[in-house]
Design a protein around this motif. Structure first.
Motif, PDB file in Angstrom:
ATOM      1  N   ASN A  97       1.339  -1.064   0.032  1.00 37.79           N
ATOM      2  CA  ASN A  97      -0.388   0.230  -0.135  1.00 37.79           C
ATOM      3  C   ASN A  97       0.599   1.627   0.362  1.00 37.79           C
ATOM      4  N   CYS A  98       0.967   2.193  -1.054  1.00 41.55           N
ATOM      5  CA  CYS A  98       1.458   3.997  -1.224  1.00 41.55           C
ATOM      6  C   CYS A  98       0.605   4.677  -0.716  1.00 41.55           C
ATOM      7  N   THR A  99      -0.218   4.633   0.526  1.00 42.76           N
ATOM      8  CA  THR A  99      -0.740   5.568   0.987  1.00 42.76           C
ATOM      9  C   THR A  99       0.385   6.249   2.393  1.00 42.76           C
ATOM     10  N   ASN A 100       0.909   7.602   2.166  1.00 46.21           N
ATOM     11  CA  ASN A 100       1.417   8.381   3.022  1.00 46.21           C
ATOM     12  C   ASN A 100       3.046   7.188   2.750  1.00 46.21           C
ATOM     13  N   ASP A 101       3.056   6.362   1.958  1.00 45.06           N
ATOM     14  CA  ASP A 101       4.490   6.364   1.093  1.00 45.06           C
ATOM     15  C   ASP A 101       5.388   7.359   0.438  1.00 45.06           C
ATOM     16  N   SER A 102       6.521   8.105   0.438  1.00 47.77           N
ATOM     17  CA  SER A 102       6.824   8.998  -0.332  1.00 47.77           C
ATOM     18  C   SER A 102       7.762   7.851  -1.674  1.00 47.77           C
ATOM     19  N   SER A 103       7.913   7.732  -1.652  1.00 44.50           N
ATOM     20  CA  SER A 103       8.935   6.356  -1.700  1.00 44.50           C
ATOM     21  C   SER A 103       7.896   5.975  -3.122  1.00 44.50           C
ATOM     22  N   VAL A 104       7.563   4.935  -2.753  1.00 42.38           N
ATOM     23  CA  VAL A 104       6.696   4.714  -3.656  1.00 42.38           C
ATOM     24  C   VAL A 104       5.920   4.976  -4.308  1.00 42.38           C
ATOM     25  N   GLU A 105       5.513   6.202  -4.103  1.00 41.24           N
ATOM     26  CA  GLU A 105       4.031   7.928  -5.322  1.00 41.24           C
ATOM     27  C   GLU A 105       5.924   7.725  -5.433  1.00 41.24           C
ATOM     28  N   PHE A 106       6.876   8.552  -5.049  1.00 46.32           N
ATOM     29  CA  PHE A 106       8.303   8.859  -6.124  1.00 46.32           C
ATOM     30  C   PHE A 106       8.693   7.789  -7.181  1.00 46.32           C
ATOM     31  N   TYR A 107       8.543   6.166  -6.733  1.00 50.24           N
ATOM     32  CA  TYR A 107       9.003   5.723  -8.267  1.00 50.24           C
ATOM     33  C   TYR A 107       7.748   5.536  -9.250  1.00 50.24           C
ATOM     34  N   ILE A 108       6.562   5.379  -8.894  1.00 48.11           N
ATOM     35  CA  ILE A 108       5.705   5.356 -10.315  1.00 48.11           C
ATOM     36  C   ILE A 108       5.411   6.876 -10.981  1.00 48.11           C
ATOM     37  N   GLU A 109       5.690   7.552  -9.910  1.00 49.22           N
ATOM     38  CA  GLU A 109       5.574   9.337 -10.768  1.00 49.22           C
ATOM     39  C   GLU A 109       6.930   9.186 -11.671  1.00 49.22           C
ATOM     40  N   SER A 110       7.730   8.754 -11.422  1.00 46.31           N
ATOM     41  CA  SER A 110       8.985   8.781 -12.034  1.00 46.31           C
ATOM     42  C   SER A 110       9.139   7.749 -13.020  1.00 46.31           C
ATOM     43  N   LYS A 111       7.995   6.714 -13.269  1.00 47.18           N
ATOM     44  CA  LYS A 111       7.994   5.986 -13.867  1.00 47.18           C
ATOM     45  C   LYS A 111       7.450   6.294 -15.216  1.00 47.18           C
ATOM     46  N   PHE A 112       6.314   7.146 -14.905  1.00 46.23           N
ATOM     47  CA  PHE A 112       5.413   8.509 -15.660  1.00 46.23           C
ATOM     48  C   PHE A 112       6.585   9.189 -17.092  1.00 46.23           C
ATOM     49  N   TYR A 113       7.255   9.656 -15.980  1.00 50.00           N
ATOM     50  CA  TYR A 113       8.021  10.768 -17.292  1.00 50.00           C
ATOM     51  C   TYR A 113       9.488   9.618 -17.368  1.00 50.00           C
ATOM     52  N   GLN A 114       9.568   8.837 -17.774  1.00 44.09           N
ATOM     53  CA  GLN A 114      10.270   8.150 -18.120  1.00 44.09           C
ATOM     54  C   GLN A 114       9.566   6.822 -19.251  1.00 44.09           C
ATOM     55  N   MET A 115       8.573   7.058 -19.208  1.00 44.04           N
ATOM     56  CA  MET A 115       7.847   6.323 -20.546  1.00 44.04           C
ATOM     57  C   MET A 115       7.350   7.688 -21.578  1.00 44.04           C
ATOM     58  N   CYS A 116       7.641   6.502 -22.164  1.00 44.66           N
ATOM     59  CA  CYS A 116       7.140   6.734 -24.152  1.00 44.66           C
ATOM     60  C   CYS A 116       6.979   5.844 -24.838  1.00 44.66           C
ATOM     61  N   GLN A 117       5.912   6.436 -26.076  1.00 46.04           N
ATOM     62  CA  GLN A 117       5.148   5.722 -26.429  1.00 46.04           C
ATOM     63  C   GLN A 117       5.691   5.056 -27.779  1.00 46.04           C
ATOM     64  N   GLU A 118       5.965   3.801 -27.428  1.00 45.83           N
ATOM     65  CA  GLU A 118       7.865   2.412 -28.391  1.00 45.83           C
ATOM     66  C   GLU A 118       7.075   3.377 -29.691  1.00 45.83           C
ATOM     67  N   THR A 119       7.993   2.849 -30.888  1.00 47.13           N
ATOM     68  CA  THR A 119       7.587   3.462 -31.786  1.00 47.13           C
ATOM     69  C   THR A 119       6.064   2.314 -32.983  1.00 47.13           C
ATOM     70  N   SER A 120       6.262   0.936 -32.640  1.00 46.63           N
ATOM     71  CA  SER A 120       5.077   0.314 -32.786  1.00 46.63           C
ATOM     72  C   SER A 120       4.327  -0.125 -31.934  1.00 46.63           C
ATOM     73  N   GLN A 121       3.934   0.744 -31.089  1.00 42.39           N
ATOM     74  CA  GLN A 121       3.408  -0.114 -30.186  1.00 42.39           C
ATOM     75  C   GLN A 121       1.386   1.945 -30.788  1.00 42.39           C
ATOM     76  N   SER A 122       0.308   0.959 -30.651  1.00 45.50           N
ATOM     77  CA  SER A 122      -0.523   1.807 -30.994  1.00 45.50           C
ATOM     78  C   SER A 122      -0.950   3.045 -29.876  1.00 45.50           C
ATOM     79  N   ILE A 123      -1.801   3.323 -30.651  1.00 39.57           N
ATOM     80  CA  ILE A 123      -2.795   5.245 -28.342  1.00 39.57           C
ATOM     81  C   ILE A 123      -2.644   3.670 -27.542  1.00 39.57           C
ATOM     82  N   SER A 124      -4.122   2.570 -28.417  1.00 36.77           N
ATOM     83  CA  SER A 124      -4.516   1.855 -27.574  1.00 36.77           C
ATOM     84  C   SER A 124      -4.397   1.110 -26.330  1.00 36.77           C
TER      85      SER A 124
END
Length: 198
Positions: free
Chosen positions: A93-120
């Motif tokens: 459970n990541c409620t009030n767990d800043s390290s887990v929240e940080f990890y998940i948020e950082s995944k967002f900013y590193q994530m990019c759509q792959e060349t062959s990946q559809s929008i869906s």
């Protein structure tokens, strides 16, 4: 997972609202039954216990079969589904767990759509991360706060989604970002799918 258990009427076993059965107290025979020697005491304890254990095993096997190897190795030592659920809640459970929240948020900013990946497919990938991040949302009581927070969260999802899209979609992204009010996430996805199909 809670939706699955609730849908199959198993959630009350996970929360221990349906506890392990105990034997019924033995009923005393009345004088009439004693005199006629017809004493009928039926206790279906064995059947109730077997049913309860069977349901516990089904739910535990579901936990084991849907978790990664490093997690499901820990579960067989847990005897009840309540203990397994508590284990998951305490550990992940990541409620009030800043390290887990940080990890998940950082995944967002590193994530990019792959060349062959559809929008869906890209949307599905981001939805999984949003679901994980939603456990860190604050508890809200006031309906006005809830409405404001939902709008804020939808806007963040929109921004997260368009940030990760390929450069091919820059004209569509720029068009959406220049609109006021900001379009909904669904509208953005639909426009990007139309552009992808073109």
């Amino acid at each position: 997972m809670t939706v699955f258990f609730k849908g199959h009427k198993l959630w009350r076993y996970v929360t221990d609202s349906i506890p392990k059965p105990i034997p019924n107290p033995k009923s005393k025979a009345t004088d009439a039954e004693e005199s006629s020697k017809i004493v009928v005491t039926t206790d279906d304890y064995e059947e109730r216990l077997e049913e309860w254990k069977s349901i516990q095993s089904k739910i535990l096997s579901c936990f084991i079969n849907t978790s990664i190897h490093s997690i499901h190795n820990l579960l067989p030592r847990l005897e009840t589904t309540e203990a397994a659920w508590k284990f998951f809640a305490d550990r992940y459970n990541c409620t009030n767990d800043s390290s887990v929240e940080f990890y998940i948020e950082s995944k967002f900013y590193q994530m990019c759509q792959e060349t062959s990946q559809s929008i869906s497919d890209f949307y599905s990938q981001t939805s999984t991360i949003w679901e994980q991040l939603s456990t860190a949302d604050p508890p809200l009581v006031c309906s006005k706060d809830i409405e404001l927070f939902v709008k804020y969260r939808d806007r963040r999802k929109f921004i997260h989604f368009v940030i990760g899209l390929r450069e091919d979609f820059e004209p569509t992204r720029a068009s959406l970002l220049s609109r006021y009010p900001t379009p909904s996430l669904d509208a953005a996805i639909n426009e990007h799918i139309s552009e992808e199909n073109r």
